[in-house]
Design an enzyme around this catalytic site. Structure first.
Site: not given
Ligand code: UGA
Length: 460
Positions: A157, A210, A251, A254-255, A262, A265
């Site tokens: 997205e 994912n 990826f 940090a946070g 997505c 789920k």
């Protein structure tokens, strides 16, 4: 005898996020595309070339492809599927309360499409489905002149069009290689990595991708906690780890962790699927737990920074969408954080550049305002939840001046802590060193209020 379907005609079932982007991209690439959408409002928007979701560039592209007549929104499956060589199923697979993927929309769409399809049609499943689903759909199909493949999507997205035009990979999985090739040819001569395989592998490539990325984020979030306990800086740790090409820097931010429609789920569905086959996927269980803890850790930082009580304190939340460049509120960390803070007695004022309308029904107790400077006025503390560039660019000296308190908790490690401290603020983050605080007392407990002080919430 009925005519064979034509691969130049593609039917996309579902004008949701994935369906719309895919349909617009295929029409742009020269296919004749029909989008079957049952929701009349959504269908009317698409028919008029208006994009019903916030996605950079999609509105303009839809307007253009609808104007050329290459993309049409239709109501019935008969209109959509007749004559199409390829039917793409892009309906939702929401989680059941047990965490499994609910396949009822997929099954419903396939049953109806099969009824209207021309001989030789390929049904390509783009919805994210558990391993074995595509084979089960093929086995349950009453016609033997229709083939099935799994055709996972990897769009992000906020940059979906870019991902569609320059995909990092095209994966198609099916049992008949000629059929797989037909679907792989859909997006034409892109220079991408193509991977053609069986359908179960394709299903697991989607879930595995994912789940791996989500686990990578949870890993750096655990590291961020250790950085705070040891005095290291998680940005430097991530930069240094990311220099290894086997690891990579992406990826590793940090946070507040992962949200959206997505990752939450799909990680749960993969973990549940593994359980169904008798496997305990421990790594995924831990990734889920760490992700939920991150939200409580953020709330605990605000609680601790405001002296242990939020009763009657005003906290401003910057950013509501699950990530920047979208108005999507699905599984957004902001929902957990705001509800936790409100349950602890805080009065919340929140702002977001595009997600306020979507957030309003979900956060009925919260005051939502458009202007960030108005939002921070009189706040005892500010918490940044979504890393919109406009929040980085705020005049932080002015923000601190407008606030009643001085505390800024950066849930995405994106603000300039030095600038906030030199403007008189106290800067706290998720694994970076704090700024504007008195130096720590040797031997003092690093966490006076632990995340366990924050009640657990279950989002509906
Ligand atoms: C994700 C995948 O990236 C896509 O490849 C996939 O196609 C899509 O899911 C899907 O299955 O439909 P998306 O949900 O749009 O895409 O968002 P991402 O950009 O992947 O971010 C996911 C979450 O992780 C966000 O909440 C983001 O804030 C968080 N994140 C991301 C971090 O906390 N740290 C990072 O370093 C990166």
């Amino acid at each position: 005898m009925a005519q064979q379907g034509d691969d130049g005609i593609v039917c996309v079932i579902g004008a949701g996020y994935v369906g719309l982007v895919t349909a617009a991209g295929l029409a742009e690439a020269g296919r004749e595309v029909r989008v079957v959408e049952v929701d009349p409002e959504r269908r009317a928007a698409v028919a008029a070339g208006r994009c019903p979701i916030h996605e950079p560039g999609l509105d303009e592209l839809l307007t253009a492809v609808v104007a050329t007549g290459r993309l049409r929104a239709v109501e019935t499956m008969g209109e959509g599927v007749a004559g199409a060589g390829i039917v793409i199923v892009a309906v939702g697979t929401p989680p059941t309360p047990e965490g499994e993927a609910d396949l009822s929309q997929v099954r419903g769409a396939v049953d109806e499409a099969v009824h209207h399809a021309s001989p030789g049609t390929v049904i390509a499943i783009k919805s994210t489905v558990p391993p074995g689903t595509t084979r089960a759909l093929a086995r349950g199909c009453p016609r033997d002149d229709i083939a099935f493949v799994m055709f996972p999507e990897f769009l992000r997205e906020g940059s979906a069009l870019e991902d569609l035009r320059n995909p990092s990979r095209v994966v198609v999985g099916g049992e008949d290689s000629a059929v797989v090739q037909r679907v792989a040819a859909l997006l034409g001569g892109h220079d991408t990595s193509r991977l053609l395989c069986d359908s179960v592998s394709a299903e697991l490539i989607k879930y595995g991708s994912n789940a791996f990325l989500a686990t990578k984020i949870s890993f750096i979030n655990e590291m961020a906690q250790l950085c705070e306990l040891t005095g290291a800086d998680v940005d430097k740790v991530a930069d240094g780890m990311g220099l290894d090409p086997r690891i990579g820097r992406s990826f590793l931010s940090a946070g507040l962790g992962w949200g959206g429609s997505c990752f939450p789920k799909d990680v749960r569905a993969l973990e549940t699927s593994a359980g169904y086959h008798g496997q305990s996927f421990w790594l995924l269980k831990a990734a889920i737990e760490v992700n939920s803890q991150q939200r409580r850790r953020f709330t605990a930082k605000l609680l601790r920074g405001l002296g242990g009580s939020l009763e009657g304190r005003r906290v401003t939340i910057l950013g509501l969408a699950f990530k920047p460049y979208t108005d999507d509120m699905r599984q957004a960390p902001a929902l957990d954080v705001v509800r936790q803070l409100e349950d602890l007695g805080a009065e919340i004022v929140a702002t977001d550049p595009v997600a306020i309308d979507g957030a309003r029904p979900l956060l009925p107790r919260t005051t939502l305002v458009g202007d960030p400077y108005q939002a921070v006025t009189g706040a005892d503390a500010v918490g940044l939840v979504t890393e919109w560039p406009e929040y980085r660019q705020l005049d932080w000296g002015r923000v601190i001046g407008l606030m009643r308190g001085r505390l800024v908790v950066d849930g995405r490690n994106c603000l300039d802590g030095e600038a906030i401290a030199s403007g008189g603020g106290v800067y706290v983050s998720m694994g970076r060193r704090p700024r504007g605080l008195p130096p720590p007392v040797p031997g003092a407990a690093p966490e006076a209020i632990a995340p366990s002080a924050v009640p657990r919430l279950t989002l509906g």
